[in-house]
Motif scaffolding. Structure first.
Motif, PDB file in Angstrom:
ATOM      1  N   LEU A 168      -6.748 -27.186  29.592  1.00 24.89           N
ATOM      2  CA  LEU A 168      -5.837 -26.758  28.837  1.00 24.89           C
ATOM      3  C   LEU A 168      -4.103 -26.588  29.055  1.00 24.89           C
ATOM      4  O   LEU A 168      -3.728 -26.452  29.133  1.00 24.89           O
ATOM      5  N   ALA A 169      -3.677 -28.203  30.472  1.00 24.13           N
ATOM      6  CA  ALA A 169      -2.824 -27.436  30.650  1.00 24.13           C
ATOM      7  C   ALA A 169      -2.425 -29.203  31.034  1.00 24.13           C
ATOM      8  O   ALA A 169      -3.527 -29.543  32.066  1.00 24.13           O
ATOM      9  N   TYR A 170      -1.791 -29.943  31.305  1.00 26.27           N
ATOM     10  CA  TYR A 170      -1.509 -31.330  31.577  1.00 26.27           C
ATOM     11  C   TYR A 170       0.186 -31.370  32.362  1.00 26.27           C
ATOM     12  O   TYR A 170       0.774 -31.224  31.715  1.00 26.27           O
ATOM     13  N   TYR A 171      -0.417 -32.071  33.902  1.00 29.68           N
ATOM     14  CA  TYR A 171       1.066 -32.846  33.785  1.00 29.68           C
ATOM     15  C   TYR A 171       2.044 -34.466  33.706  1.00 29.68           C
ATOM     16  O   TYR A 171       0.602 -34.463  33.716  1.00 29.68           O
ATOM     17  N   LEU A 182      -2.228 -24.781  23.054  1.00 29.09           N
ATOM     18  CA  LEU A 182      -3.222 -23.550  22.869  1.00 29.09           C
ATOM     19  C   LEU A 182      -3.983 -23.934  22.132  1.00 29.09           C
ATOM     20  O   LEU A 182      -4.735 -23.179  22.154  1.00 29.09           O
ATOM     21  N   THR A 183      -4.613 -24.950  21.176  1.00 29.35           N
ATOM     22  CA  THR A 183      -5.928 -25.012  20.849  1.00 29.35           C
ATOM     23  C   THR A 183      -6.861 -24.332  21.590  1.00 29.35           C
ATOM     24  O   THR A 183      -7.388 -23.710  21.781  1.00 29.35           O
ATOM     25  N   ASN A 184      -6.877 -24.981  22.861  1.00 34.30           N
ATOM     26  CA  ASN A 184      -8.360 -25.048  23.611  1.00 34.30           C
ATOM     27  C   ASN A 184      -7.901 -23.902  24.427  1.00 34.30           C
ATOM     28  O   ASN A 184      -8.871 -22.870  24.962  1.00 34.30           O
ATOM     29  N   ILE A 185      -6.926 -23.294  24.583  1.00 32.44           N
ATOM     30  CA  ILE A 185      -6.093 -21.635  25.223  1.00 32.44           C
ATOM     31  C   ILE A 185      -6.712 -20.938  24.385  1.00 32.44           C
ATOM     32  O   ILE A 185      -7.252 -20.200  25.250  1.00 32.44           O
ATOM     33  N   GLU A 197      -4.339 -10.361  31.185  1.00 31.91           N
ATOM     34  CA  GLU A 197      -3.946 -10.607  32.508  1.00 31.91           C
ATOM     35  C   GLU A 197      -3.604 -12.279  33.672  1.00 31.91           C
ATOM     36  O   GLU A 197      -3.968 -12.966  33.072  1.00 31.91           O
ATOM     37  N   PRO A 198      -2.237 -12.271  33.835  1.00 25.85           N
ATOM     38  CA  PRO A 198      -1.343 -13.441  33.641  1.00 25.85           C
ATOM     39  C   PRO A 198      -2.064 -13.644  34.903  1.00 25.85           C
ATOM     40  O   PRO A 198      -1.450 -15.757  35.623  1.00 25.85           O
ATOM     41  N   GLY A 199      -3.063 -13.440  35.749  1.00 28.33           N
ATOM     42  CA  GLY A 199      -2.910 -14.448  37.420  1.00 28.33           C
ATOM     43  C   GLY A 199      -3.805 -15.199  36.849  1.00 28.33           C
ATOM     44  O   GLY A 199      -3.430 -16.296  37.519  1.00 28.33           O
ATOM     45  N   VAL A 200      -5.041 -15.961  35.792  1.00 27.98           N
ATOM     46  CA  VAL A 200      -5.197 -17.327  36.502  1.00 27.98           C
ATOM     47  C   VAL A 200      -4.315 -18.229  35.984  1.00 27.98           C
ATOM     48  O   VAL A 200      -4.013 -19.422  35.868  1.00 27.98           O
ATOM     49  N   TRP A 201      -3.690 -18.154  34.940  1.00 29.47           N
ATOM     50  CA  TRP A 201      -2.899 -18.505  33.995  1.00 29.47           C
ATOM     51  C   TRP A 201      -0.932 -18.775  34.796  1.00 29.47           C
ATOM     52  O   TRP A 201      -0.809 -20.246  34.647  1.00 29.47           O
ATOM     53  N   LEU A 202      -1.177 -18.007  35.108  1.00 34.54           N
ATOM     54  CA  LEU A 202      -0.158 -18.636  36.814  1.00 34.54           C
ATOM     55  C   LEU A 202      -0.896 -19.531  37.814  1.00 34.54           C
ATOM     56  O   LEU A 202      -0.478 -20.601  38.742  1.00 34.54           O
ATOM     57  N   ALA A 203      -2.454 -19.444  38.201  1.00 36.75           N
ATOM     58  CA  ALA A 203      -2.755 -20.267  39.723  1.00 36.75           C
ATOM     59  C   ALA A 203      -3.265 -21.706  38.253  1.00 36.75           C
ATOM     60  O   ALA A 203      -2.586 -22.785  39.236  1.00 36.75           O
ATOM     61  N   LEU A 204      -3.030 -21.422  36.936  1.00 36.33           N
ATOM     62  CA  LEU A 204      -2.807 -23.017  36.685  1.00 36.33           C
ATOM     63  C   LEU A 204      -1.486 -23.560  35.939  1.00 36.33           C
ATOM     64  O   LEU A 204      -2.444 -24.594  36.761  1.00 36.33           O
TER      65      LEU A 204
END
Length: 314
Positions: A168-171, A182-185, A197-204
């Motif tokens: 989903l994301a990487y640093y 984006l494809t996987n998201i 709801e942005p809560g889980v995305w904010l945690a990520l």
């Protein structure tokens, strides 16, 4: 997205060292989320961190130079790079700090299937995270981390993981960026209740931002060195300690954004850290433990996973 979690990623490509620098490592970062049978995976990229030595070098004076009134000759050698100072992961200066203070950050909107929405989301949340963390790092530790870049990308770099469909994301510290795949998201959010709801995305986001903090306080590099010098089992333990610390610091970020109460935060924690065990990132129960610890902490010493007992980083 399949219902069964993907194989646990364990391969760590280690390019050969060059010019005496420590080898670079990319570590798969796994956060299993099975509320809808889905799994999320983020990545961390490491490169060697160096401190610039600015003392100019000069040639020694030839015999009799002082008597002749001659001065040492500047031979024009440019400043050299030296290894990072030796710091102890268990007693790092970061642990002397209080967590970031709350900041009035407006609750962002996000349509996770939209690239434009992600760009707006990162443009809004990124400065909020900077506002709560950078003054703390600057004033208390004297650090000046370079600004992050935020990218919306179509896929993860193939050298990072065998589970590319789950990233989903990487640093990446190579270009100091947080990248959202984006494809996987889109695939994941289709199975996530209340995906807007942005809560889980904010945690990520907070977890990846925590890797940025670890990077520029040298924690990532110090941990990577320990992993490289250890047996496989011990190296996996250091990886888990690093990733669980990111869960803890990410939760401290979420609290400082002041958008959720404790009950809402625990629902985010349950969703974000559901699932099975990861040899590189620990059990879901331990991930939830460190998230809760970070949410409730009064001092960042509580996020010192490198001094935690083994059962809490298994």
């Amino acid at each position: 997205m399949v219902d069964d979690p993907p194989p646990d990623p364990r391969a760590w490509p280690l390019p050969s060292p060059a010019s005496g620098a420590p080898p670079r490592r990319r570590t798969p970062m796994s956060v299993w989320i099975t509320g809808g049978g889905a799994a999320a995976v983020a990545l961390v990229a490491l490169i060697a961190f160096v401190v610039l030595v600015t003392q100019p070098l000069t040639a020694p004076a030839p015999p009799g130079a002082e008597d002749a009134g001659q001065q040492p000759i500047d031979v024009g050698i440019q400043p050299k790079y030296a290894p990072i100072p030796e710091l102890d992961l268990q007693s790092h200066p970061l642990y002397t700090l209080a967590p970031p203070a709350t900041s009035a950050c407006p609750k962002p909107e996000l349509k996770p299937e939209s690239s434009d929405s992600w760009e707006a989301f990162t443009a809004e949340v990124g400065p909020c995270l900077d506002d709560i963390w950078l003054p703390l790092l600057q004033q208390e530790l004297g650090l000046r981390p370079p600004p992050l870049d935020y990218n919306v990308v179509s896929q993860a770099p193939p050298e990072n993981s065998t589970d590319l469909d789950e990233v989903l994301a990487y640093y990446s510290s190579e270009d100091n960026s947080i990248n959202f795949v984006l494809t996987n998201i889109r695939r994941y959010s289709a199975r996530l209740p209340q995906a807007n709801e942005p809560g889980v995305w904010l945690a990520l986001f907070g977890h990846e931002y925590a890797h940025y903090i670890q990077r520029h306080t040298t924690i990532l590099d110090l941990s990577a060195k320990q992993e490289q010098d250890a047996t496989e089992d011990k190296a996996l333990e250091f990886s888990r300690r690093t990733e669980l610390q990111a869960d803890c610091l990410g939760a401290a970020s979420l609290r400082a954004l002041d958008l959720y109460d404790s009950e809402q935060a625990q629902r985010i924690n349950t969703t974000f850290n559901a699932g099975g065990h990861s040899t590189t990132h620990g059990s879901a129960a331990n991930a939830r433990h460190w998230f809760t610890t970070g949410w409730n902490t009064d001092e960042l010493a509580d996020c010192n996973t490198f001094a935690a007992e083994a059962a809490l980083v298994s």
